[in-house]
Design a protein around this motif. Structure first.
Motif, PDB file in Angstrom:
ATOM      1  N   SER A 104      -3.443   7.414  -4.603  1.00  0.00           N
ATOM      2  CA  SER A 104      -2.867   8.757  -4.711  1.00  0.00           C
ATOM      3  C   SER A 104      -3.707   9.794  -3.995  1.00  0.00           C
ATOM      4  CB  SER A 104      -2.678   9.150  -6.184  1.00  0.00           C
ATOM      5  OG  SER A 104      -3.920   9.285  -6.830  1.00  0.00           O
ATOM      6  N   ALA A 105      -3.019  10.814  -3.495  1.00  0.00           N
ATOM      7  CA  ALA A 105      -3.674  11.964  -2.876  1.00  0.00           C
ATOM      8  C   ALA A 105      -3.018  13.209  -3.446  1.00  0.00           C
ATOM      9  CB  ALA A 105      -3.498  11.929  -1.365  1.00  0.00           C
ATOM     10  N   VAL A 106      -3.834  14.202  -3.804  1.00  0.00           N
ATOM     11  CA  VAL A 106      -3.276  15.405  -4.410  1.00  0.00           C
ATOM     12  C   VAL A 106      -3.740  16.649  -3.659  1.00  0.00           C
ATOM     13  CG1 VAL A 106      -3.234  14.258  -6.644  1.00  0.00           C
ATOM     14  CG2 VAL A 106      -5.133  15.767  -6.118  1.00  0.00           C
ATOM     15  N   LEU A 107      -2.853  17.637  -3.566  1.00  0.00           N
ATOM     16  CA  LEU A 107      -3.155  18.891  -2.875  1.00  0.00           C
ATOM     17  C   LEU A 107      -3.191  20.016  -3.908  1.00  0.00           C
ATOM     18  CD1 LEU A 107      -2.037  17.012  -0.604  1.00  0.00           C
ATOM     19  CD2 LEU A 107      -1.136  19.065   0.481  1.00  0.00           C
ATOM     20  N   LEU A 108      -4.331  20.699  -3.971  1.00  0.00           N
ATOM     21  CA  LEU A 108      -4.497  21.743  -4.981  1.00  0.00           C
ATOM     22  C   LEU A 108      -4.820  23.074  -4.314  1.00  0.00           C
ATOM     23  CD1 LEU A 108      -6.827  19.717  -7.392  1.00  0.00           C
ATOM     24  CD2 LEU A 108      -4.392  20.173  -7.699  1.00  0.00           C
TER      25      LEU A 108
ATOM     26  N   ALA B 116      -2.536  11.101 -10.593  1.00  0.00           N
ATOM     27  CA  ALA B 116      -3.716  10.288 -10.291  1.00  0.00           C
ATOM     28  C   ALA B 116      -3.944   9.242 -11.374  1.00  0.00           C
ATOM     29  CB  ALA B 116      -4.937  11.197 -10.162  1.00  0.00           C
ATOM     30  N   LEU B 117      -3.785   9.641 -12.611  1.00  0.00           N
ATOM     31  CA  LEU B 117      -4.025   8.709 -13.718  1.00  0.00           C
ATOM     32  C   LEU B 117      -3.033   7.551 -13.713  1.00  0.00           C
ATOM     33  CD1 LEU B 117      -5.829   8.360 -16.264  1.00  0.00           C
ATOM     34  CD2 LEU B 117      -3.986   9.452 -17.568  1.00  0.00           C
TER      35      LEU B 117
ATOM     36  N   SER C 200       0.827  -1.203   0.000  1.00  0.00           N
ATOM     37  CA  SER C 200       0.000   0.000   0.000  1.00  0.00           C
ATOM     38  C   SER C 200       0.862   1.255   0.000  1.00  0.00           C
ATOM     39  CB  SER C 200      -0.927   0.006   1.211  1.00  0.00           C
ATOM     40  OG  SER C 200      -0.148   0.032   2.374  1.00  0.00           O
ATOM     41  N   VAL C 201       1.140   1.725  -1.199  1.00  0.00           N
ATOM     42  CA  VAL C 201       1.933   2.938  -1.348  1.00  0.00           C
ATOM     43  C   VAL C 201       0.975   4.113  -1.490  1.00  0.00           C
ATOM     44  CG1 VAL C 201       3.621   4.137  -2.797  1.00  0.00           C
ATOM     45  CG2 VAL C 201       3.750   1.641  -2.527  1.00  0.00           C
ATOM     46  N   MET C 202       1.226   5.192  -0.768  1.00  0.00           N
ATOM     47  CA  MET C 202       0.430   6.404  -0.936  1.00  0.00           C
ATOM     48  C   MET C 202       1.270   7.419  -1.691  1.00  0.00           C
ATOM     49  SD  MET C 202      -2.374   8.040  -0.620  1.00  0.00           S
ATOM     50  CE  MET C 202      -3.420   7.132   0.527  1.00  0.00           C
ATOM     51  N   ALA C 203       0.866   7.694  -2.909  1.00  0.00           N
ATOM     52  CA  ALA C 203       1.586   8.672  -3.730  1.00  0.00           C
ATOM     53  C   ALA C 203       0.943  10.039  -3.521  1.00  0.00           C
ATOM     54  CB  ALA C 203       1.513   8.282  -5.196  1.00  0.00           C
TER      55      ALA C 203
ATOM     56  N   ALA D  12       5.001   8.391  -1.102  1.00  0.00           N
ATOM     57  CA  ALA D  12       5.843   8.514  -2.298  1.00  0.00           C
ATOM     58  C   ALA D  12       5.539   9.875  -2.920  1.00  0.00           C
ATOM     59  CB  ALA D  12       5.534   7.391  -3.276  1.00  0.00           C
ATOM     60  N   LEU D  13       6.529  10.760  -2.865  1.00  0.00           N
ATOM     61  CA  LEU D  13       6.327  12.128  -3.364  1.00  0.00           C
ATOM     62  C   LEU D  13       6.453  12.148  -4.883  1.00  0.00           C
ATOM     63  CD1 LEU D  13       6.153  15.181  -2.379  1.00  0.00           C
ATOM     64  CD2 LEU D  13       8.614  15.228  -2.775  1.00  0.00           C
ATOM     65  N   LEU D  14       5.421  12.704  -5.535  1.00  0.00           N
ATOM     66  CA  LEU D  14       5.444  12.721  -7.005  1.00  0.00           C
ATOM     67  C   LEU D  14       5.665  14.118  -7.579  1.00  0.00           C
ATOM     68  CD1 LEU D  14       2.701  10.122  -8.039  1.00  0.00           C
ATOM     69  CD2 LEU D  14       5.187   9.863  -8.044  1.00  0.00           C
ATOM     70  N   ASN D  15       6.055  15.063  -6.742  1.00  0.00           N
ATOM     71  CA  ASN D  15       6.391  16.389  -7.288  1.00  0.00           C
ATOM     72  C   ASN D  15       7.724  16.334  -8.019  1.00  0.00           C
ATOM     73  OD1 ASN D  15       4.323  17.482  -5.097  1.00  0.00           O
ATOM     74  ND2 ASN D  15       4.693  18.980  -6.713  1.00  0.00           N
ATOM     75  N   SER D  16       8.061  17.448  -8.665  1.00  0.00           N
ATOM     76  CA  SER D  16       9.272  17.347  -9.492  1.00  0.00           C
ATOM     77  C   SER D  16      10.551  17.285  -8.663  1.00  0.00           C
ATOM     78  CB  SER D  16       9.338  18.441 -10.561  1.00  0.00           C
ATOM     79  OG  SER D  16       9.022  19.692 -10.032  1.00  0.00           O
ATOM     80  N   LYS D  17      10.434  17.376  -7.332  1.00  0.00           N
ATOM     81  CA  LYS D  17      11.598  17.016  -6.516  1.00  0.00           C
ATOM     82  C   LYS D  17      11.984  15.565  -6.784  1.00  0.00           C
ATOM     83  CE  LYS D  17      12.428  19.749  -2.529  1.00  0.00           C
ATOM     84  NZ  LYS D  17      12.411  19.900  -1.078  1.00  0.00           N
TER      85      LYS D  17
END
Ligand SMILES: *Cc1c(COP(=O)(O)O)cnc(C)c1O
Ligand SMILES: [Zn+2]
Length: 503
Positions: free
Chosen positions: A190-194, A178-179, A162-165, A238-243
């Motif tokens: 996945s979880a996204v902050l807008l 998300a896709l 169970s990875v949370m991206a 799991a951080l998916l930003n461009s870092k």
């Protein structure tokens, strides 16, 4: 094409084998860390990381000619994992085995020459690479394909369940995250902050549709980014930003594809790139330098980084006298909303690459321009009027091209290649607001009447009209068709058939 149909000299190399020795290089302390886990920042000093291949020197054991023919032939190979950005597997992320590569149709986007009518209006022939034709309708899919392929590899080899991206986003990163996460099934959520109110309705619908948990936060992107960084510091995510340096690798494919599109000759080419968090331009420079180092290309193209005057830290940096100091800016609302970032995370990467770039071509190889809000949206609409589905950031590039031509940064022999980073449809709210002239206050934009277009309602006086309640009877229906056609013909100024030649 079937394997046996390829030339024997190429056949053994067509199906890429896992290789290389990828590791994280810290931009801060210079330490190298193994790439057997997901890192975003240096565990020793919290510096930014680049992924490099320690065995990358071996790529030069083959000639530029070899790589060029390999990539050109590979385009004809019908093998799913190599159909997208991993066409350039050896130069991208060679350690990822083909079985783990996630391909959803990203990459290989067309580079289209501007039609004569548009070229004339702008005053130059040029090209646009249509990144909006990626699966989630922006270039962000390139990086996600690489990042999620790597995550997929980790899930398989380390039995993760169970990875949370997570990511913060100006809209498109979250759509792509998300896709691509959703394609991995239940192993990755996945979880996204807008920033609330700072992504378009279409961009908000994307992660919702893909099943991500969506958080709307007050503030702008830079605020969301801080929260995501805290999450990745304190929790297992799991951080998916461009870092995330894997994303940079995927986005390098833009450079490789552009080179391939021009038969690996990038002399007299000028690449225009909109800059927000500076991930894309970092990847493009890094990709170009890789191809240059291994002699896949012989010349580096000129690069123009483009920002809105309302979110312009990179412009300010490169247009200040040396020694330069970097300072973040506070952004103001911009129609180039996907690039509305005042403190680009990848700035240290960019600065380092620009230095390398300028060492190789000391004369005028890298520029940063800023453009006005009015020009950004006018140019988006103009391009849309001439056959292109460019987004506001694509409009930003076109506005910058006009400026560069006026300043003589692009000469008569040079050809610009603009990066339209997303699809126009994602930004149709700005188009609508422009047509209604609602952009005056917040954006200081005034609608130009010749660019405005609205649907026309037919008057249909004394005419039966179809409604949901009751179908029209045949006589009414005939009347409706007759009167509607007449009104449309009169609005369009159509001549009746038999009334002379069509002119
Ligand atoms: C993310 C994004 C940008 C900015 O790219 P960076 O890598 O953040 O510099 C530009 N245009 C669109 C459409 C984007 O989604
Ligand atoms: Zn470090």
């Amino acid at each position: 094409m079937r394997l046996e149909q390829f030339p024997a000299s190429i056949r053994d190399y067509l199906i890429a084998k896992p290789g290389g020795d990828l590791g994280y290089d810290c931009l801060g302390c210079g330490a190298r860390h193994k790439a057997d886990r997901l890192l975003y920042t240096c565990p020793d000093c919290a510096g930014l990381l680049n992924l490099t291949d320690a065995l990358d020197g071996a790529l030069s054991n083959k000639s530029g000619d070899f790589w060029r023919s390999l990539f050109d032939y590979r385009q004809m190979l019908n093998l799913e994992p190599l159909k997208g950005v991993f066409l350039f597997h050896e130069f991208l992320a060679p350690s990822i085995p083909l079985q783990d590569i996630l391909y959803l149709g990203e990459g290989r986007t067309p580079v289209v020459e501007a039609p004569e009518a548009l070229a004339e209006e702008i005053g130059a022939h040029f090209y646009i690479k249509l990144e909006g034709l990626n699966p989630s309708a922006s270039f962000k899919d390139r990086g996600m394909a690489a990042a999620l392929s790597y995550l997929n590899f980790l899930v398989r080899t380390q039995n993760l369940t169970s990875v949370m991206a997570v990511c913060a986003s100006t809209g498109d990163t979250s759509a792509a995250a998300a896709l691509y996460s959703s394609a991995l099934g239940t192993a990755v959520k996945s979880a996204v902050l807008l920033p609330k109110g700072r992504v378009t309705a279409q961009q908000l619908s994307q992660p919702l549709g893909a099943g991500a948990t969506v958080f709307e936060l007050p503030g702008v992107f830079d605020d969301c980014m801080k929260v995501v960084e805290k999450l990745s510091d304190d929790y297992q995510v799991a951080l998916l930003n461009s870092k995330n340096p894997w994303r940079v690798l995927g986005q390098e494919s833009y450079a490789f594809e552009t080179a391939q599109r021009f038969d690996y000759d990038l002399s007299h080419k000028v690449l225009f790139v909109p800059v927000g968090n500076a991930g894309n331009i970092t990847a493009i420079l890094s990709g170009l330098l890789k191809f240059y180092r291994h002699k896949v290309i012989e010349k580096l193209p000129k690069i123009v980084a483009v920002q809105s005057e309302r979110a312009n830290p990179v412009f300010l940096y490169y247009n200040s006298p040396k020694p330069r100091t970097y300072s973040p800016v506070t952004v103001k609302p911009s129609v180039a909303q996907a690039a509305m970032i005042g403190d680009p995370v990848s700035f240290p990467r960019l600065a380092k690459l620009v230095d390398q770039y300028e060492k190789i071509c000391p004369h005028s190889s890298f520029f940063a321009l800023e453009v006005k809000e009015q020009d950004i949206i006018d140019c988006m609409l103009l391009a849309n009027r001439r056959g292109f589905t460019v987004c506001t950031q694509g409009g930003e590039c076109l506005a910058a091209l006009k400026l560069a031509l006026a300043q003589g940064l692009v000469g008569p022999k040079e050809r610009a290649v603009l990066n339209s980073t997303a699809h126009a449809l994602k930004f149709s709210n700005f188009q609508n607001a422009y047509f209604e002239d609602f952009l005056k206050e917040e954006y200081a934009i005034t609608a130009k009447p010749y660019l405005v277009n609205r649907p026309k309602a037919l008057e249909l006086k004394n005419c039966p009209k179809p409604s949901g309640q009751r179908p029209l009877n045949p006589q009414e229906s005939e009347q409706f068709v007759q009167i509607s056609a007449q009104e449309i013909a009169s609005t369009l100024g159509l001549k009746a058939k038999g009334s002379g030649r069509i002119s």
